[in-house]
Design a protein around this motif. Sequence first.
Motif, PDB file in Angstrom:
ATOM      1  N   ARG A 145     -52.216  16.546   4.739  1.00 27.31           N
ATOM      2  CA  ARG A 145     -52.994  15.319   4.536  1.00 27.31           C
ATOM      3  C   ARG A 145     -53.073  14.967   3.048  1.00 27.31           C
ATOM      4  NH1 ARG A 145     -57.673  16.381   7.504  1.00 27.31           N
ATOM      5  NH2 ARG A 145     -58.687  17.127   5.647  1.00 27.31           N
ATOM      6  N   GLU A 146     -53.307  15.999   2.221  1.00 25.79           N
ATOM      7  CA  GLU A 146     -53.446  15.731   0.793  1.00 25.79           C
ATOM      8  C   GLU A 146     -52.106  15.389   0.145  1.00 25.79           C
ATOM      9  OE1 GLU A 146     -56.209  15.163  -0.424  1.00 25.79           O
ATOM     10  OE2 GLU A 146     -57.493  16.043   1.101  1.00 25.79           O
ATOM     11  N   PRO A 202     -57.026  26.177   9.578  1.00 22.79           N
ATOM     12  CA  PRO A 202     -55.654  26.230   9.068  1.00 22.79           C
ATOM     13  C   PRO A 202     -55.447  25.344   7.839  1.00 22.79           C
ATOM     14  CG  PRO A 202     -55.757  24.859  11.021  1.00 22.79           C
ATOM     15  CD  PRO A 202     -57.128  25.403  10.827  1.00 22.79           C
ATOM     16  N   MET A 203     -54.852  25.912   6.813  1.00 20.76           N
ATOM     17  CA  MET A 203     -54.691  25.205   5.541  1.00 20.76           C
ATOM     18  C   MET A 203     -53.635  24.099   5.616  1.00 20.76           C
ATOM     19  SD  MET A 203     -56.693  26.138   3.237  1.00 20.76           S
ATOM     20  CE  MET A 203     -55.901  25.418   1.824  1.00 20.76           C
ATOM     21  N   ILE A 204     -52.619  24.345   6.448  1.00 23.53           N
ATOM     22  CA  ILE A 204     -51.460  23.458   6.428  1.00 23.53           C
ATOM     23  C   ILE A 204     -51.837  22.004   6.759  1.00 23.53           C
ATOM     24  CG2 ILE A 204     -50.730  23.870   8.834  1.00 23.53           C
ATOM     25  CD1 ILE A 204     -48.424  23.657   5.825  1.00 23.53           C
ATOM     26  N   GLY A 214     -40.935  14.065 -10.551  1.00 21.40           N
ATOM     27  CA  GLY A 214     -41.598  14.154  -9.249  1.00 21.40           C
ATOM     28  C   GLY A 214     -42.338  15.463  -9.072  1.00 21.40           C
ATOM     29  N   LEU A 215     -42.859  16.004 -10.188  1.00 21.66           N
ATOM     30  CA  LEU A 215     -43.621  17.242 -10.079  1.00 21.66           C
ATOM     31  C   LEU A 215     -45.015  16.934  -9.522  1.00 21.66           C
ATOM     32  CD1 LEU A 215     -42.693  18.778 -13.554  1.00 21.66           C
ATOM     33  CD2 LEU A 215     -41.497  19.041 -11.400  1.00 21.66           C
ATOM     34  N   VAL A 216     -45.708  17.995  -9.122  1.00 21.30           N
ATOM     35  CA  VAL A 216     -47.070  17.828  -8.593  1.00 21.30           C
ATOM     36  C   VAL A 216     -47.945  17.138  -9.629  1.00 21.30           C
ATOM     37  CG1 VAL A 216     -49.138  19.199  -8.094  1.00 21.30           C
ATOM     38  CG2 VAL A 216     -46.983  19.777  -7.007  1.00 21.30           C
ATOM     39  N   PRO A 217     -48.781  16.184  -9.335  1.00 20.18           N
ATOM     40  CA  PRO A 217     -49.124  15.652  -8.022  1.00 20.18           C
ATOM     41  C   PRO A 217     -48.395  14.362  -7.640  1.00 20.18           C
ATOM     42  CG  PRO A 217     -50.762  14.964  -9.616  1.00 20.18           C
ATOM     43  CD  PRO A 217     -49.686  15.670 -10.379  1.00 20.18           C
ATOM     44  N   VAL A 241     -52.584   9.555  -4.096  1.00 15.94           N
ATOM     45  CA  VAL A 241     -51.799  10.088  -5.214  1.00 15.94           C
ATOM     46  C   VAL A 241     -52.527   9.808  -6.532  1.00 15.94           C
ATOM     47  CG1 VAL A 241     -49.599   9.985  -6.439  1.00 15.94           C
ATOM     48  CG2 VAL A 241     -49.641   9.792  -3.973  1.00 15.94           C
ATOM     49  N   LEU A 242     -53.044   8.590  -6.664  1.00 14.42           N
ATOM     50  CA  LEU A 242     -53.767   8.238  -7.893  1.00 14.42           C
ATOM     51  C   LEU A 242     -54.978   9.149  -8.081  1.00 14.42           C
ATOM     52  CD1 LEU A 242     -53.697   4.349  -7.957  1.00 14.42           C
ATOM     53  CD2 LEU A 242     -52.897   5.886  -9.747  1.00 14.42           C
TER      54      LEU A 242
END
Lengths: 108, 515
Positions: A80-81, A73-75, B238-241, A89-90
């Motif tokens: 997580r990502e 499942p992709m969700i 606040g756009l991706v990412p 995020v960085l």
Amino acid sequence: MVSVDSLYDKIKRWTVEFVGGSGYSNQMTGYMTGELQTVVFTLILASLFRIFSIPLGMVLLIAVAAALLYFAPMIVHVERESSNDLNRVLFWVVIYFAVIIAVTLWGR
Amino acid sequence: MTESISNLWSIALLVTIPIFATIIVNLLFNRNRAIKYISLISALSLVVITILSPYGFQWFTGQPALNPNTLTFTFDASIPAWRMALEFYFGPLQQVLIFVMALILVLVIGIATNGLTKNQGPYIGMIFLLFMSAAIIIMVNDLYHLWIAVEIGSLVVVGVVAASGEGIGQKAALKYALFSALSGAGLAIALALILGLTGYSNISDAIRYIQTTNLAGMSSILYVAFGFFILSWIYAGGLVPIHPLKSEVYGAAFPHGTAMLQAQSKLMLVAIGLVMLRLFGSLPFAREVMLSISVLTMMLGVVMALLQTDLRWILAYLIVSHSGLVTVGISLGTYDALVGGLFQAVNDVLYMSVLLLGCEAVYYFGKGTSTKTAVGIAKKAPWLALAMVLGTFAASGIPPFNGFQSKIILIQSALKVGLPEVAVVILILSVTTFIALFRGIYSIFLKPAETTPLAVSGSVPSEAQEDDKETPIPRGLYLSLAILVVITLILGVYPDLVIRFLTPVAQAVSIPWYP
């Protein structure tokens, strides 16, 4: 022996495996809808690649469909990502920025 | 040169009134009554100024522009010239966007001054600075001020979120502060590159130079500048990412604070997006990159909203997701798409404010905003439930609310440029928004409270005891909700009330999708 499970039952059982908890909770509906949306959105996004190149777009679409099936499942991965952990995020910003520069320089 | 400078009075007031209000309420600190009156009067004066102001320019530092054809100096804005002064412009687009922001400011100040009990001064001051940064960003026509206003705006966002007083808010604020340093520096580099390439800090001059000069050998520099602009754009909106950080900021602030934060964010997205479209819109692949980011943002935002179990977080992710709708219009860059995108920005600010203020009202029932703890509120507050359902209709693009009008324009413009995929994504986004919101609203408002066996034995607090935690919802909050719901309805029935303000800028900036 023929299974009496409907398609809904099969999908529900499969989703419950990765959601955990009650199969009737409101989280469950969110995860199931989220999974479906992610797959549809990703396929549509892949098809958008035709703006750049139609043959490459077709290859990408098939590759994406295969990847979606393989990683399903992709969700779970999406959640997580999309964590708000600063390191993650960085990491994605660096990757993303590299892609933007690659695409724009290639486009030139 | 015989002509005299004609600086528009309202531009200076729109910037200085919030600054003076900030200083005064900070000095008053905890004198809540005085803070309330001064801040409400200041906010109302901003609304009035925005309505009454004519259109025009303000040349900060006052140098006249140099007409390159005649080599004479001029203050006439209609003559294409090299402008040395730092320039502000107040036009129809600025009028409608600043008016909406000022209206939200009045409502938010009314709510914050009633709800907060301590440290009101600094908090209200930061709300005013949030308005000021957004007003500057949308009015500015020079690169220096744009960068400075974006920097100020990001710092103020940190302040507003940290002021929520919760650990999660301070953590989110710290993360956002760290990240804003990166993005602010990125924008500064982009501006330096453009300045180095063109020699102009004025955006119109830089654009004219890029359009009239053969930059074939230097296009790599333009692309790098575009990359850094993109970084600033995704961070501002606040756009991706960056979406997890920005949604954390939205989720961690007070809901009324988030109403201001999202309004500021939309204005920043529009302002930076339009500058990018004007500067880089004709570069091959630039708009495709912007469009990809927008579509990804819509998709990830709404999917993450589906997974949340707290109304605050559902709204936080939906705000991010709907930012993607605004940027889709700007990225497509055609006349229709720009009108749709800009109209969506206005509508988004309004209907999200309905939902956020409704979320704020849920706090008054003492059980938070989680779908697991707060249940059955419709019975106690039917009007609040109605406002939330109507807000959901507007956000989901259901007629006759305003969200429908902007989304239909966006869908039509995507189909017109031959991108049915984008139209489908917008359509799915609308449906998914409804599912995500209604899951939360059903649990919190419509689902009856469960009675456990323990409740029968009397070992859990009785309903009467639980009601002790409840505080009556202030009338001002109901009034704010009513005003916003009525506006969403009016704009849904008469979209031209706003669209006529957006068409001049859409005509001036639009570029065909495949020129």
